[in-house]
Scaffold this motif. Structure first.
Motif, PDB file in Angstrom:
ATOM      1  N   ILE A 186       8.079   3.346   6.011  1.00  0.00           N
ATOM      2  CA  ILE A 186       6.907   2.655   6.581  1.00  0.00           C
ATOM      3  C   ILE A 186       6.627   3.112   8.011  1.00  0.00           C
ATOM      4  CG2 ILE A 186       5.901   0.411   7.180  1.00  0.00           C
ATOM      5  CD1 ILE A 186       7.267  -0.745   4.729  1.00  0.00           C
ATOM      6  N   TRP A 211       4.333   0.289   1.857  1.00  0.00           N
ATOM      7  CA  TRP A 211       4.440  -1.168   2.095  1.00  0.00           C
ATOM      8  C   TRP A 211       4.248  -1.972   0.804  1.00  0.00           C
ATOM      9  CZ3 TRP A 211       0.496  -4.905   1.772  1.00  0.00           C
ATOM     10  CH2 TRP A 211      -0.781  -4.398   1.549  1.00  0.00           C
ATOM     11  N   THR A 212       3.555  -1.401  -0.196  1.00  0.00           N
ATOM     12  CA  THR A 212       3.484  -2.111  -1.486  1.00  0.00           C
ATOM     13  C   THR A 212       4.326  -1.408  -2.545  1.00  0.00           C
ATOM     14  OG1 THR A 212       1.604  -0.863  -2.287  1.00  0.00           O
ATOM     15  CG2 THR A 212       1.093  -2.872  -1.100  1.00  0.00           C
ATOM     16  N   VAL A 213       5.124  -0.433  -2.119  1.00  0.00           N
ATOM     17  CA  VAL A 213       5.957   0.349  -3.030  1.00  0.00           C
ATOM     18  C   VAL A 213       5.096   0.916  -4.173  1.00  0.00           C
ATOM     19  CG1 VAL A 213       8.213   0.447  -4.141  1.00  0.00           C
ATOM     20  CG2 VAL A 213       7.764  -1.345  -2.513  1.00  0.00           C
ATOM     21  N   VAL A 226       0.849  -9.613   1.551  1.00  0.00           N
ATOM     22  CA  VAL A 226       1.584  -8.929   0.479  1.00  0.00           C
ATOM     23  C   VAL A 226       1.452  -9.679  -0.835  1.00  0.00           C
ATOM     24  CG1 VAL A 226       3.871  -8.124  -0.254  1.00  0.00           C
ATOM     25  CG2 VAL A 226       3.203  -7.955   2.140  1.00  0.00           C
ATOM     26  N   THR A 227       1.538 -11.009  -0.781  1.00  0.00           N
ATOM     27  CA  THR A 227       1.562 -11.790  -2.027  1.00  0.00           C
ATOM     28  C   THR A 227       0.175 -12.229  -2.502  1.00  0.00           C
ATOM     29  OG1 THR A 227       1.752 -13.906  -0.887  1.00  0.00           O
ATOM     30  CG2 THR A 227       3.820 -12.758  -1.393  1.00  0.00           C
ATOM     31  N   PHE A 228      -0.816 -12.267  -1.631  1.00  0.00           N
ATOM     32  CA  PHE A 228      -2.159 -12.782  -1.929  1.00  0.00           C
ATOM     33  C   PHE A 228      -2.132 -14.247  -2.364  1.00  0.00           C
ATOM     34  CE2 PHE A 228      -5.367  -9.196  -2.193  1.00  0.00           C
ATOM     35  CZ  PHE A 228      -4.549  -8.237  -1.631  1.00  0.00           C
ATOM     36  N   ILE A 244       8.356  -4.054 -10.522  1.00  0.00           N
ATOM     37  CA  ILE A 244       7.397  -4.586  -9.553  1.00  0.00           C
ATOM     38  C   ILE A 244       6.089  -4.766 -10.302  1.00  0.00           C
ATOM     39  CG2 ILE A 244       6.028  -4.016  -7.506  1.00  0.00           C
ATOM     40  CD1 ILE A 244       8.523  -2.720  -6.346  1.00  0.00           C
ATOM     41  N   GLN A 294      -0.637  -8.356  -8.989  1.00  0.00           N
ATOM     42  CA  GLN A 294      -1.713  -9.246  -9.406  1.00  0.00           C
ATOM     43  C   GLN A 294      -3.026  -8.460  -9.545  1.00  0.00           C
ATOM     44  OE1 GLN A 294      -1.662 -12.468  -6.601  1.00  0.00           O
ATOM     45  NE2 GLN A 294      -3.405 -13.470  -7.565  1.00  0.00           N
ATOM     46  N   TYR A 295      -3.274  -7.551  -8.608  1.00  0.00           N
ATOM     47  CA  TYR A 295      -4.496  -6.740  -8.639  1.00  0.00           C
ATOM     48  C   TYR A 295      -4.124  -5.290  -8.891  1.00  0.00           C
ATOM     49  CZ  TYR A 295      -6.186 -11.012  -6.611  1.00  0.00           C
ATOM     50  OH  TYR A 295      -6.470 -12.331  -6.407  1.00  0.00           O
ATOM     51  N   LEU A 319       8.951  -7.276  -0.509  1.00  0.00           N
ATOM     52  CA  LEU A 319       9.172  -6.086  -1.341  1.00  0.00           C
ATOM     53  C   LEU A 319      10.163  -5.127  -0.691  1.00  0.00           C
ATOM     54  CD1 LEU A 319       5.511  -5.171  -2.361  1.00  0.00           C
ATOM     55  CD2 LEU A 319       7.294  -5.955  -3.902  1.00  0.00           C
ATOM     56  N   GLN A 320      10.312  -5.241   0.618  1.00  0.00           N
ATOM     57  CA  GLN A 320      11.157  -4.280   1.340  1.00  0.00           C
ATOM     58  C   GLN A 320      12.604  -4.742   1.356  1.00  0.00           C
ATOM     59  OE1 GLN A 320      10.017  -1.363   2.046  1.00  0.00           O
ATOM     60  NE2 GLN A 320       7.958  -1.952   1.431  1.00  0.00           N
ATOM     61  N   ASN A 368       7.514  -8.985   4.468  1.00  0.00           N
ATOM     62  CA  ASN A 368       7.317  -8.204   3.259  1.00  0.00           C
ATOM     63  C   ASN A 368       8.530  -8.290   2.335  1.00  0.00           C
ATOM     64  OD1 ASN A 368       6.791  -6.315   1.281  1.00  0.00           O
ATOM     65  ND2 ASN A 368       5.833  -4.872   2.690  1.00  0.00           N
ATOM     66  N   SER A 392      -2.352  -4.183  -5.493  1.00  0.00           N
ATOM     67  CA  SER A 392      -1.914  -5.075  -4.422  1.00  0.00           C
ATOM     68  C   SER A 392      -1.547  -6.448  -4.974  1.00  0.00           C
ATOM     69  CB  SER A 392      -2.989  -5.185  -3.332  1.00  0.00           C
ATOM     70  OG  SER A 392      -4.211  -5.543  -3.912  1.00  0.00           O
ATOM     71  N   GLY A 393      -1.028  -7.289  -4.096  1.00  0.00           N
ATOM     72  CA  GLY A 393      -0.521  -8.592  -4.524  1.00  0.00           C
ATOM     73  C   GLY A 393       0.723  -8.406  -5.387  1.00  0.00           C
ATOM     74  N   CYS A 394       1.639  -7.562  -4.926  1.00  0.00           N
ATOM     75  CA  CYS A 394       2.783  -7.164  -5.759  1.00  0.00           C
ATOM     76  C   CYS A 394       4.037  -7.969  -5.430  1.00  0.00           C
ATOM     77  CB  CYS A 394       3.084  -5.682  -5.569  1.00  0.00           C
ATOM     78  SG  CYS A 394       1.640  -4.644  -5.823  1.00  0.00           S
ATOM     79  N   THR A 395       4.819  -8.233  -6.468  1.00  0.00           N
ATOM     80  CA  THR A 395       6.116  -8.886  -6.277  1.00  0.00           C
ATOM     81  C   THR A 395       7.164  -8.146  -7.103  1.00  0.00           C
ATOM     82  OG1 THR A 395       5.585 -10.386  -8.076  1.00  0.00           O
ATOM     83  CG2 THR A 395       5.246 -11.230  -5.856  1.00  0.00           C
ATOM     84  N   GLY A 396       8.408  -8.322  -6.733  1.00  0.00           N
ATOM     85  CA  GLY A 396       9.500  -7.676  -7.462  1.00  0.00           C
ATOM     86  C   GLY A 396      10.459  -7.005  -6.503  1.00  0.00           C
ATOM     87  N   ASN A 397      11.339  -6.198  -7.069  1.00  0.00           N
ATOM     88  CA  ASN A 397      12.340  -5.530  -6.254  1.00  0.00           C
ATOM     89  C   ASN A 397      12.292  -4.032  -6.452  1.00  0.00           C
ATOM     90  OD1 ASN A 397      13.756  -7.609  -4.841  1.00  0.00           O
ATOM     91  ND2 ASN A 397      14.535  -8.267  -6.834  1.00  0.00           N
ATOM     92  N   ILE A 398      12.485  -3.305  -5.381  1.00  0.00           N
ATOM     93  CA  ILE A 398      12.549  -1.848  -5.464  1.00  0.00           C
ATOM     94  C   ILE A 398      13.672  -1.478  -6.430  1.00  0.00           C
ATOM     95  CG2 ILE A 398      13.201   0.219  -4.173  1.00  0.00           C
ATOM     96  CD1 ILE A 398      11.788  -0.932  -1.777  1.00  0.00           C
TER      97      ILE A 398
END
Lengths: 265, 353
Positions: free
Chosen positions: B113, A163-165, B253-255, A198, A201-202, B103-104, B101, A188-194
């Motif tokens: 998942i 779920w967070t890749v 997901v983003t916090f 990616i 933040q943490y 990211l998906q 999500n 965690s707190g991840c953004t970007g594209n598979i």
């Protein structure tokens, strides 16, 4: 005549250089075992004797350890000059629980088929060492790569955090008396594209530093501290998870000193 | 003479190349349709779950436009999850998958998942070796299905997820009565339904603000269709402590605190058969959904105390609107015309015999 002799000398010199270059610097091996403890007592195969209700038959009730796994990388030892020297992990074993950089440790006792090792098999330049440090987790450059193409020890779906890749850097599933602990540590707190970048933040990759370590010592994880006032502590990487504070505190995140890992003789 | 012969050779050469190309294209097409067929078997295969208890198709049933008719999904252990199983169709047009999500973005990857997730546990597929064993002991000849699709019998996760995505990309729904009306068949909708369509398109109701595009799931304000623009807090809840912490949506997901309670805008196609509604299945009827938006938020929804209308994170587009009972019925009647019956009955999408 003279030039012939000169050529000979140059030839010998080059030969020596080649010899020096090809011969490997002397190395030594060092095995660093990991073990689980509860109030200072070792949890080992003897704890597998449970009755039909799953209760420990031992006098002191120890926790039921359903799973403890860790990804470890950047393993370094300190030489007597005080410099930290990077160790590599010995050539992949049959079970392929590690590559040269990353090891998967599976410290779950009572398992017929462990999915990781119980020790770090290190290779270091020959020398005198003390002090051990390592980073928990999967290096950032590998954490978000396609897990379906991943090589061991990153190819196990159970430790991929889809779920967070990313990956579950540490995984704890414990029970003691009426309490239970389920922790997944990862970025965690991840953004970007598979398939692209990616970023998170943490990052949650604590460095564990054990300066009193001497070769021959073991690394022990003291599990009693996981059981706090929360009856069912959970941290699955979500911001609202109540158990994350305990986990981060113990493992050395958010400016805390880690308290989970100790050196034992 | 020479010229004639050269021409002949050239024509022969070209036709040889063309026929080889045709063969190659034919072969690719065959492999593609074999992959879809394998994906279909896998979609209905309980061997992808612990104890053969669930297939993808348990939570994604054809008769419900590949959702499951339940409030929230049920996992291999019989436990209820926290979210409503999404309907599956026209997936190529989605910018991201699952309820919250961003990211998906990859349909094949997303399947990992439900297969392996442990928060919540869904299918509990286990290890790759366990999946291989379950498929090998199946009555279905997976060896030849994998050979036809991929050229060899090897079973791995990349192939499984690729085939599942190939099958799911066949779930198309563009043949509703609404589509026929759009294509010029004026009697495809009744006057009552047409009135509902007009309300749907109207500025007063403002449905199109979030349900734009041919799939009724795009945010109008975003021409580039950035992924995170399709997530909104629609005013479902607002308790004394804010949004109920059991599911905080995009924020998990983003916090980013501003993302509390934001969920992806679902497509409105097939809403007539994919009840209940909202990410947590908290609304059973379309009339209730329409009422929610007319009021601009819900009060004590799902037994959770508080007025979602007052949630500070609520989208500014959910302002509420005046609506007569007749208008409500017209809008619901229009939404019911978005069902594609072929999707629900096409035997090529059903469980293989």
């Amino acid at each position: 005549m003279e030039w012939k002799q000169a050529m000979k000398r140059i030839g010998i010199f080059i030969g020596l250089l080649l010899l020096l270059g090809c011969s490997e610097a002397p190395e030594q091996r060092l095995e660093v075992p990991f073990s689980l403890h509860f109030q200072g007592e070792l949890i080992d195969a003897n704890n597998c004797q449970v009755d039909s209700q799953g209760l420990d038959l031992n006098a002191t009730p120890k926790p039921v350890v359903n799973a403890v796994t860790l990804y470890v990388h950047n393993v370094e030892l300190q030489n007597h000059q005080g410099q930290w020297v990077r160790a590599r992990l010995q050539g992949a074993t049959e079970q392929a629980w590690h590559d040269e950089q990353i090891a998967l440790l599976d410290l779950t006792p009572c398992q017929a088929e462990p999915v990781g090792g119980q020790a770090l098999p290190l290779v270091l330049p020959k020398g005198q060492y003390q002090g051990l440090r390592f980073t928990l987790g999967v290096p950032e450059a590998l954490n978000h790569q396609d897990p379906l193409q991943a090589k061991p020890p990153l190819d196990l779906p159970a430790f991929q955090w889809h779920w967070t890749v990313g990956y579950k850097f540490a995984f704890f599933d414990l029970a003691w008396r009426e309490n239970s602990v389920k922790y997944h540590l990862g970025s965690s707190g991840c953004t970007g594209n598979i398939g692209e970048t990616i970023s998170c933040q943490y990052k949650n990759r604590p460095q564990v530093s054990l300066t009193h370590f001497q070769p021959g010592d073991k690394v022990a994880l003291e599990l009693r501290q996981f059981f706090t006032e929360l009856p069912h502590a959970r941290c699955f990487g979500k911001p609202q998870d109540k158990g994350c504070e305990t986990l981060f505190n113990l493992i050395g995140l958010q400016q805390h000193e880690q308290r989970l890992f100790h050196v034992v003789d | 003479m020479w010229r004639w012969r050269n021409g002949f050779v050239a024509i022969c050469g070209i036709s040889l190349i063309l026929s080889l190309l045709a063969l190659w294209v034919g072969h690719q097409k065959q492999a593609a349709s074999a992959k879809i067929e394998l994906g279909r078997y896998l979609f209905y295969e309980t061997g992808l779950s612990e104890g053969h208890s669930l297939a993808c198709a348990n939570c994604h049933q054809q008769m419900f436009a590949f959702s499951d008719g339940r409030k929230t999904a049920i996992n291999v252990h019989g436990d209820k999850g926290r979210r409503n199983a999404s309907a599956l169709f026209n997936l190529a047009q989605n910018t991201s998958f699952t309820w919250a999500n961003p990211l998906q973005t990859d349909l094949a990857f997303q399947a990992l998942i439900p297969l392996f997730g442990d928060d919540p546990i869904e299918m509990a597929a286990g290890s790759v070796e366990q999946i291989q064993q379950r498929l090998a002991s199946s009555s279905i000849d997976y060896t030849s299905l994998f050979v036809s699709a991929f050229g060899s019998s090897e079973i791995n996760l990349a192939r499984i997820t690729d085939a599942l995505a190939a099958f799911q990309s066949q779930l198309l729904a563009y043949d509703s009565r609404y589509d026929r009306y759009q294509a010029g068949q004026h009697d495809a909708l009744t006057e009552f339904e047409k009135a509902g369509l007009a309300l749907f398109e109207s500025e007063r109701f403002g449905c199109r603000q979030c349900h734009e595009g041919s799939n009724f799931n795009q945010f109008m304000g975003s021409r580039h269709n950035q992924a995170t623009k399709n997530f909104h807090n629609t005013g479902l809840y607002y308790t004394e402590t804010g949004y109920p912490s059991s599911d905080l949506g995009l924020y998990e997901v983003t916090f980013d605190a501003a993302d509390r309670g934001k969920f992806k805008t679902p497509s409105l196609r097939n809403v007539g058969v994919s009840a209940p509604y909202m990410h947590d299945g908290s609304m059973r009827y379309l009339a209730q959904v329409v009422e929610h938006y007319a009021r601009g938020g819900s009060v004590n929804l799902n037994g959770i105390k508080g007025d979602g209308k007052l949630n500070p994170n609520k989208s500014h587009l959910i302002k509420g609107f005046d609506m007569s009972e007749q208008e409500q019925n017209q809008l619901v009647a229009f939404l019911m015309t978005l069902t594609d019956e072929t999707l629900l009955t096409d035997p090529r999408l059903a469980k293989p015999d």
